[in-house]
Design an enzyme around this catalytic site. Structure first.
Site, PDB file in Angstrom:
ATOM      1  N   GLY A 246      27.772  56.631  48.057  1.00  0.00           N
ATOM      2  CA  GLY A 246      27.953  58.048  48.303  1.00  0.00           C
ATOM      3  C   GLY A 246      29.290  58.412  48.905  1.00  0.00           C
ATOM      4  N   ASP A 247      30.169  57.434  49.082  1.00  0.00           N
ATOM      5  CA  ASP A 247      31.471  57.713  49.688  1.00  0.00           C
ATOM      6  C   ASP A 247      32.230  58.791  48.916  1.00  0.00           C
ATOM      7  OD1 ASP A 247      33.800  56.643  51.519  1.00  0.00           O
ATOM      8  OD2 ASP A 247      34.622  56.860  49.502  1.00  0.00           O
TER       9      ASP A 247
END
Length: 295
Positions: A246-247
Site C-alpha cells: 500500500g505504499d
DNA sequence: CGCCAGGTTAGAG
DNA sequence: CTCTAACATGGC
C-alpha cells in the site's frame, strides 16, 4: 587514522549507492561530501567516526584515531548497511523479463538496498515518515535527532547519533508536539521506546522468527501497521521478499510504468511481485528509485 | 483553497 | 470484516 579496503561485490555501483545516500539534502545521521560518506557509529559505548570512499575495485574505509580496534565492527556495519552480500544477477534477469522494467538494470545497475540496521531507529523513522511527505519527514527526523540524539565533533566534522530508547522513553508528548510532531506520532515514539527499554521487543527476539511471526510481533507495537512492519523487514531485517504494502510511492511508480491503471489493483500487483520471488524488496527499491530524476 | 504525502487507529455498520 | 474520519503539517 586506520584504513581498510573492502572488495566490491559484482554488480555494485558506488555512484548509484552514493546517489541514494545523498538524495535528500536534510539527512542528519551522516554527511556526503566530495564523494565520501562520513558517519558516527556507537560501538560498545564508544562513538567512532568513519569515512567511506571509492577506491576503484574496492571500497575504502577510514576510522578516525582512537577507533582502531573497532575496524571489524565498522566493516561489518558497512557491509550490512549497503548490502554487499546480495547477488543481483538473478534480479536483473527478472527485471529484463518485464518490458516496462527492462531498462532498470542499465539505468540503476549496481544500486544496493541501503538499510537501517538499528531496529529502534528504523521503527522511529517509519513512525516519523507515516502519512507525511518525505521532505517534512526528514525535517522532523532532524529535529528529533538534534534535540535528543548524541553529538560528536572530530576532525572538523559535527556528526550526530540517533536518540537512544531510554532518552525517548522519558520524553513528554508536549516536547515532541513542540517540534510539530502530531500527538499520535509523539505517543507512538515514546511507547515504542518504552517497549525497547522494558525488553518487550528487541532485535534478538524478533530476528529468529519466520516472516509472519516477525510481522505479528512488530504490529503489536503502537503505531506499527502493515506498512511499517514490512518496511522494517525490508530495511532492518533484510527480508528479500518484504513489500511495504500500500505504499504511496510504490503505487505511483506502478502507475507510471503502466503496470496498474488505478490504485487498488491488488491482484495485479500480487501477480507482478510473484514474478520477483526472492527479490521483491529489491523491486520495491528500484521502483522507488524510478520516482526520482537523476540529479 | 484543495489534494496528496514512504499510514495507523478507533469507531461504526 | 470493511469502511470512514481524524490526525497535523508541508509541498505543490
Amino acid at each position: 587514522m586506520i584504513h581498510c579496503a573492502i572488495e566490491k561485490p559484482v554488480l555494485f555501483s558506488y555512484e548509484e549507492c552514493l546517489w541514494f545516500l545523498d538524495r535528500n539534502l536534510d539527512e542528519c545521521l551522516y554527511r556526503v561530501e566530495n564523494g565520501e560518506v562520513v558517519r558516527a557509529l556507537c560501538i560498545g559505548g564508544e562513538t567512532v567516526l568513519f569515512r567511506i570512499s571509492d577506491g576503484g575495485d574496492v571500497l575504502r574505509l577510514a576510522i578516525s584515531d582512537g577507533g582502531d580496534k573497532h575496524m571489524p565492527a565498522v566493516e561489518a556495519f558497512v557491509r550490512a548497511w549497503i548490502d554487499f552480500d546480495t547477488p543481483l544477477e538473478r534480479f536483473y534477469e527478472q527485471l529484463r523479463e518485464v518490458p516496462a522494467l527492462s531498462y532498470m538494470p542499465e539505468q540503476y545497475g549496481g544500486l544496493r538496498l541501503i538499510g537501517i540496521p538499528d531496529l529502534f531507529e528504523c521503527l522511529c523513522w517509519c513512525v516519523i515518515g507515516q502519512q507525511i511527505n518525505l521532505s517534512f519527514a526528514y525535517t522532523l527526523k532532524r529535529r528529533f535527532v538534534e534535540n535528543f540524539g548524541g553529538v560528536v565533533e572530530k576532525g572538523g566534522h559535527v556528526l550526530r547519533t540517533f536518540p537512544t530508547c531510554s532518552t525517548v522513553a522519558e520524553l513528554h508528548v508536549e516536547q515532541l508536539r513542540a517540534l510539530q510532531f502530531s500527538g499520535g506520532k509523539a505517543r507512538y515514539l515514546t511507547q515504542i521506546a518504552r517497549a525497547f527499554c522494558n525488553g518487550d521487543i528487541s532485535r534478538k527476539h524478533v530476528e529468529p522468527l519466520p516472516r509472519d511471526e516477525r510481522l505479528r510481533m512488530l504490529m503489536r507495537l503502537p503505531g506499527v501497521g502493515p506498512w511499517t512492519a514490512n518496511y522494517v523487514l525490508m530495511k532492518s531485517f533484510r527480508d528479500p521478499d518484504a513489500v511495504a504494502v500500500g505504499d504511496a510511492g510504490l503505487l505511483n511508480a506502478l502507475l507510471r510504468h503502466g503496470l496498474i491503471t488505478h490504485k487498488g489493483e491488488s491482484s495485479r500487483i500480487d501477480e507482478l511481485f510473484a514474478q520477483f520471488a526472492g527479490y521483491r524488496a529489491y523491486l520495491v527499491l528500484y521502483l522507488w528509485r524510478s520516482l526520482s530524476a537523476r540529479a
